[in-house]
Structures are given as C-alpha cells and as structure tokens.
Design a protein around this motif. Structure first.
Motif, mmCIF file in Angstrom:
data_model
loop_
_atom_site.group_PDB
_atom_site.id
_atom_site.type_symbol
_atom_site.label_atom_id
_atom_site.label_comp_id
_atom_site.label_asym_id
_atom_site.label_seq_id
_atom_site.Cartn_x
_atom_site.Cartn_y
_atom_site.Cartn_z
ATOM 1 N N GLU A 43 54.094 46.538 54.019
ATOM 2 C CA GLU A 43 53.616 47.749 54.668
ATOM 3 C C GLU A 43 54.437 48.927 54.150
ATOM 4 O O GLU A 43 55.667 48.908 54.226
ATOM 5 C CB GLU A 43 53.803 47.591 56.181
ATOM 6 C CG GLU A 43 53.645 48.840 56.975
ATOM 7 C CD GLU A 43 54.119 48.667 58.429
ATOM 8 O OE1 GLU A 43 53.880 49.604 59.200
ATOM 9 O OE2 GLU A 43 54.743 47.642 58.769
ATOM 10 N N PHE A 44 53.760 49.950 53.638
ATOM 11 C CA PHE A 44 54.470 51.139 53.169
ATOM 12 C C PHE A 44 54.828 52.015 54.354
ATOM 13 O O PHE A 44 54.064 52.161 55.300
ATOM 14 C CB PHE A 44 53.640 51.911 52.149
ATOM 15 C CG PHE A 44 53.629 51.249 50.808
ATOM 16 C CD1 PHE A 44 54.683 51.425 49.918
ATOM 17 C CD2 PHE A 44 52.590 50.415 50.443
ATOM 18 C CE1 PHE A 44 54.699 50.801 48.690
ATOM 19 C CE2 PHE A 44 52.584 49.776 49.219
ATOM 20 C CZ PHE A 44 53.637 49.972 48.337
ATOM 21 N N TYR A 55 59.294 50.672 52.167
ATOM 22 C CA TYR A 55 58.332 49.654 52.579
ATOM 23 C C TYR A 55 59.025 48.543 53.353
ATOM 24 O O TYR A 55 60.234 48.369 53.291
ATOM 25 C CB TYR A 55 57.578 49.083 51.374
ATOM 26 C CG TYR A 55 58.415 48.400 50.340
ATOM 27 C CD1 TYR A 55 58.686 47.038 50.418
ATOM 28 C CD2 TYR A 55 58.937 49.119 49.260
ATOM 29 C CE1 TYR A 55 59.453 46.412 49.458
ATOM 30 C CE2 TYR A 55 59.703 48.493 48.292
ATOM 31 C CZ TYR A 55 59.955 47.138 48.398
ATOM 32 O OH TYR A 55 60.724 46.509 47.444
#
Length: 116
Positions: A43-44, A55
C-alpha cells in the motif's frame, strides 16, 4: 580520476560500517531474511507528497514501512499506525525524529520500520 579517490575507494567502503557499501549489504541481508519485503500486500502512503516515497508491506503477520525523502530540506509525514509497535531496522541517519506526532525526515533520509 576524481580528486577524492584516496579517501573514497572500494576497500575503504568495505571497512566502513556507515558506507554506502555497508548500507546495501544490510539491505540485501534484510531482503533475504524478511519475506515481507518482497511478498504480500503493498500500500502506497503519502501519495500527495511529491517529495516522499512511502509504502507499507504486509505478509504473515509482519508489517514493513519504508519512507524515503527524495529532496533536500526537511519534510514531515503522518505516522498513523507507526506510533506503536514499529522498530526502525535500517536508515541512512541515526535515530528517529518525531515532532507533533509526525515523522520528520531530513535531507534525502530513508528509513525502514518493522512490526510484528
């Protein structure tokens, strides 16, 4: 030949625990030892901040957060869930700076945090 070749050379890098060589050696060891670096979800974070690449990776109960400040100066990022249970396992600066509940990143600072 560059002027500083007597000070910066391969042998000196290999002997210096704070050298770029040593940093990458630690990074390679972490990639080998921690599956979360290359597997699981990603997930950024901080997508609205063009000066930061950040991230989070999750895999088998472990979480890894990587933050990299890509410019000079100082910037701050939200710590979110990182306020508890995360340990800095790699970085190019000593320590962690926190101000008003936000992680403070210095010039070109990169850090890796691990939980779980």
């Amino acid at each position: 030949m560059v002027d500083n070749y007597r000070r910066i050379h391969a042998e000196g890098q290999m002997e210096d625990p704070d050298s770029v060589y040593s940093f990458y050696k630690k990074l390679i060891r972490m990639r080998r030892d921690l599956s979360v670096i290359s597997m699981g979800s990603m997930e950024f974070l901080e997508e609205d901040n063009p000066d930061v690449l950040a991230y989070r990776r999750r895999y088998e109960g472990k979480e890894l957060v990587v933050v990299a400040h890509l410019t000079e100066g100082e910037t701050q990022v939200a710590m979110g869930q990182m306020q508890r249970g995360y340990e800095k396992v790699l970085g190019n600066y000593d320590g962690v700076q926190v101000r008003d509940g936000r992680l403070v990143l210095r010039d070109y600072e990169a850090a890796v945090f691990l939980a779980g």
